[in-house]
Enzyme design. Structure first.
Site, mmCIF file in Angstrom:
data_model
loop_
_atom_site.group_PDB
_atom_site.id
_atom_site.type_symbol
_atom_site.label_atom_id
_atom_site.label_comp_id
_atom_site.label_asym_id
_atom_site.label_seq_id
_atom_site.Cartn_x
_atom_site.Cartn_y
_atom_site.Cartn_z
ATOM 1 C CB SER A 243 -35.202 15.899 44.957
ATOM 2 O OG SER A 243 -34.890 17.122 43.949
ATOM 3 C CG ASP B 185 -28.403 15.847 40.395
ATOM 4 O OD1 ASP B 185 -28.805 17.053 40.086
ATOM 5 O OD2 ASP B 185 -28.941 15.421 41.317
ATOM 6 C CG HIS C 40 -32.241 15.000 40.467
ATOM 7 N ND1 HIS C 40 -31.565 15.385 41.428
ATOM 8 C CD2 HIS C 40 -33.690 15.405 40.369
ATOM 9 C CE1 HIS C 40 -32.590 15.909 42.507
ATOM 10 N NE2 HIS C 40 -33.793 15.826 41.726
#
Length: 302
Positions: A151, A243, A273
């Site tokens: 991320s 996501d 995610h």
């Protein structure tokens, strides 16, 4: 708009647990509360560390906190450098502790996790600067490095590869980018299609960007904006279908490949995610995590 939703039982159970710890409107809460929720959520999915693995906390340059992982069996002198996710706002050495331990053990490699400064107390470029200082410290010692990040950490890892190229620093053996945020436009593609995806919404991404205050178009902050993608390290990029960040990884993989960089790309069709935390309860996440570990191991052994 109807919320897109996977159907895999394990990932649905994972999402239910996440919702019980981390409310959908978490970004509206004070930063201290967000971090408390996040730490509790991460602890919920902790697993015992691999047998024989040791850890040690240390300061790099007397100021940057890091955690060093050393598995029982070392098979390479290459070091894995892990940069945690959390939107640049939450996350710590503790939040990704078990994840780092498992990757290090699988790869048979030392791993160093960086406790970089967080927004909004520290704006960009504090985060990339902290990580770059650790990277340079390791490269000066003569070690080969594999960059790994999830991320926001995937953003930092990709940005470090670009910074290293700018400064002609050698020694990065590969980059492993796990559902990275790379500077997509927030209005098209997966940012629109997965605007209300479970686990991360496009509005959340906008919030984190506002908190970070990185300059738009800077290739270190937004790697998709780089003028050239040539001569970057080989990359493994994995994204989750459900996501909003999905297309950032898709597009980055395509740009790297077009520039002649060796790329392995993987899209997880039933994942969301932050699926790394579901690796012990979702078959899709288990296989995805194994692919991450195999990529790190492959780069470290090259």
């Amino acid at each position: 708009m109807q919320q897109p939703m996977p159907t895999e039982t394990g990932i649905l159970q994972f999402l239910a647990i996440c919702d019980s710890f981390y409310p959908a409107d978490a970004v509206a809460a004070p930063i201290s509360q967000q971090r408390q929720w996040y730490d509790a959520l991460c602890a919920r999915f902790d697993q015992p560390l691999p047998e024989g693995l040791t850890t040690e906390d240390a300061l790099v340059l007397d100021k940057i906190a890091t955690r060093h992982y050393r598995p029982q069996a070392i098979r390479t002198q290459t070091v894995l450098l892990y940069l945690h996710g959390g939107g640049f706002v939450v996350g710590s050495l503790e939040s990704h502790h078990a994840i780092c331990a498992e990757i290090a053990d699988f790869a048979g490699a030392e791993l160093i996790s960086v406790d970089y400064r967080l927004a909004p107390e520290y704006r960009w470029p504090a985060q990339t600067d902290d990580c770059f200082e650790v990277l340079k410290h390791l490269l000066v010692s003569g070690r080969q490095i594999v960059l790994i990040g999830d991320s926001a950490g995937g953003n930092l890892a990709a940005g470090l590869a670009i910074r290293a190229r700018q400064q002609r620093l050698l020694g990065i053996a590969g980059q492993v980018l796990i559902y990275p945020t790379l500077g997509g436009d927030l209005v098209s593609g997966s940012y629109s299609e997965m605007e209300n995806a479970p686990g991360l919404r496009t509005s959340d991404v906008a919030y984190y960007r506002t908190s970070l205050k990185a300059p738009p178009g800077d290739p270190v902050a937004e790697p998709l904006a780089a003028a050239s993608f040539a001569e970057l390290p080989p990359a493994f990029i994995t994204v989750a279908h459900f996501d909003p960040l999905r297309d950032d990884g898709r597009h980055y993989a395509a740009k790297l490949a077009k520039a002649g960089v060796e790329v392995w790309f993987r899209e997880e069709p039933q994942l969301v995610h932050a699926w790394l935390r579901a690796r012990h309860m979702s078959e899709g996440a288990r296989l995805g995590f194994r692919a991450v570990c195999e990529a790190a191991s492959r780069f470290a052994a090259a």
